[in-house]
Design an enzyme around this catalytic site. Structure first.
Site, short mmCIF file in Angstrom:
data_model
loop_
_atom_site.label_atom_id
_atom_site.label_comp_id
_atom_site.label_asym_id
_atom_site.label_seq_id
_atom_site.Cartn_x
_atom_site.Cartn_y
_atom_site.Cartn_z
N SER A 135 55.62 43.78 25.37
CA SER A 135 56.58 42.84 24.80
C SER A 135 56.14 42.45 23.41
O SER A 135 54.94 42.48 23.08
CB SER A 135 56.71 41.60 25.69
OG SER A 135 57.74 40.75 25.23
N ASP A 136 57.11 42.08 22.59
CA ASP A 136 56.79 41.59 21.25
C ASP A 136 57.89 40.65 20.79
O ASP A 136 59.05 40.80 21.19
CB ASP A 136 56.65 42.75 20.26
CG ASP A 136 55.96 42.29 18.98
OD1 ASP A 136 54.72 42.18 18.99
OD2 ASP A 136 56.65 42.02 17.98
N GLN A 137 57.50 39.70 19.96
CA GLN A 137 58.47 38.75 19.43
C GLN A 137 58.30 38.63 17.92
O GLN A 137 57.19 38.50 17.42
CB GLN A 137 58.27 37.37 20.07
CG GLN A 137 59.29 36.33 19.61
CD GLN A 137 59.04 34.98 20.25
OE1 GLN A 137 58.14 34.25 19.84
NE2 GLN A 137 59.81 34.65 21.27
#
Length: 200
Positions: free
Chosen positions: A72-74
């Site tokens: 995941s990445d934001q």
């Protein structure tokens, strides 16, 4: 709970993502993805978040081919420009000053990969966050109190940072914290792991 059909690994060292994934009550391990997170020239915040989520999952899946791996990445998106983790107090002040009175889109991407089966799935939850027109004193008091220097956009909405905001618009409520669990559960189902189906 029924044993998992294959190991589950969260490709992240983020305590926020670990705590979120624990809500699904699945046994899992964590592993550092060890990927270069630098944006590419001209890469949009959405494209960056999607690429890094997938790259993280693939990097860990290459080391654990039998596992189902979550990456995941934001990336905070201010008018098309990526806003990363500030790292320092001074940079956090600059970020919050730039975002006050404006809407920031937190692009939160998730990917699930299994090398053994060839499964690759990814999705993105865009969270629109409207910041109050904060004074410099508000920003300084908040940063001294919470020190959110490891958070994209310098604000922890799950904590005191909620006082910086006017509104949050999202269809996946955990996305802003760093892992969109609705989309994660859907990707796990597609990858062969039904969260509710494992309950006894």
């Amino acid at each position: 709970m029924t044993a998992l059909p294959r190991p589950l690994i969260l490709g992240s060292t983020s305590r926020y993502r670990r705590e979120l994934l624990e809500r699904l009550r699945l046994p899992f391990e964590t592993a550092a993805p060890e990927v270069d997170e630098a944006p590419r020239a001209g890469e949009s915040p959405e494209a960056l978040a999607r690429r890094l989520a997938l790259t993280k999952a693939q990097a860990v899946a290459a080391r654990f081919p039998q596992a189902l791996v979550i990456g995941s990445d934001q990336v905070a998106d201010l008018a098309g420009q990526p806003i990363g983790k500030p790292g320092t107090h001074e940079r956090a002040v600059e970020q919050l000053q730039a975002m006050r009175g404006r809407t920031v889109v937190f692009q939160t991407a998730v990917a699930v990969v299994c090398a053994a089966t060839g499964f690759v799935g990814e999705d993105l939850a865009a969270v629109r966050v409207r910041f109050r027109d904060l004074s410099d004193a508000d920003i300084e008091r908040y940063l001294r109190a919470e020190q959110p220097y490891d958070c994209a956009g310098s604000a922890k909405a799950e904590g005191l940072g909620i006082a910086l905001l006017e509104a949050i618009d999202s269809d996946d409520p955990t996305a802003l914290i760093g892992l969109p669990l609705i989309r994660t559960a859907a990707l796990l189902r597609r990858g062969g792991l039904d969260v509710l189906g494992l309950l006894t």
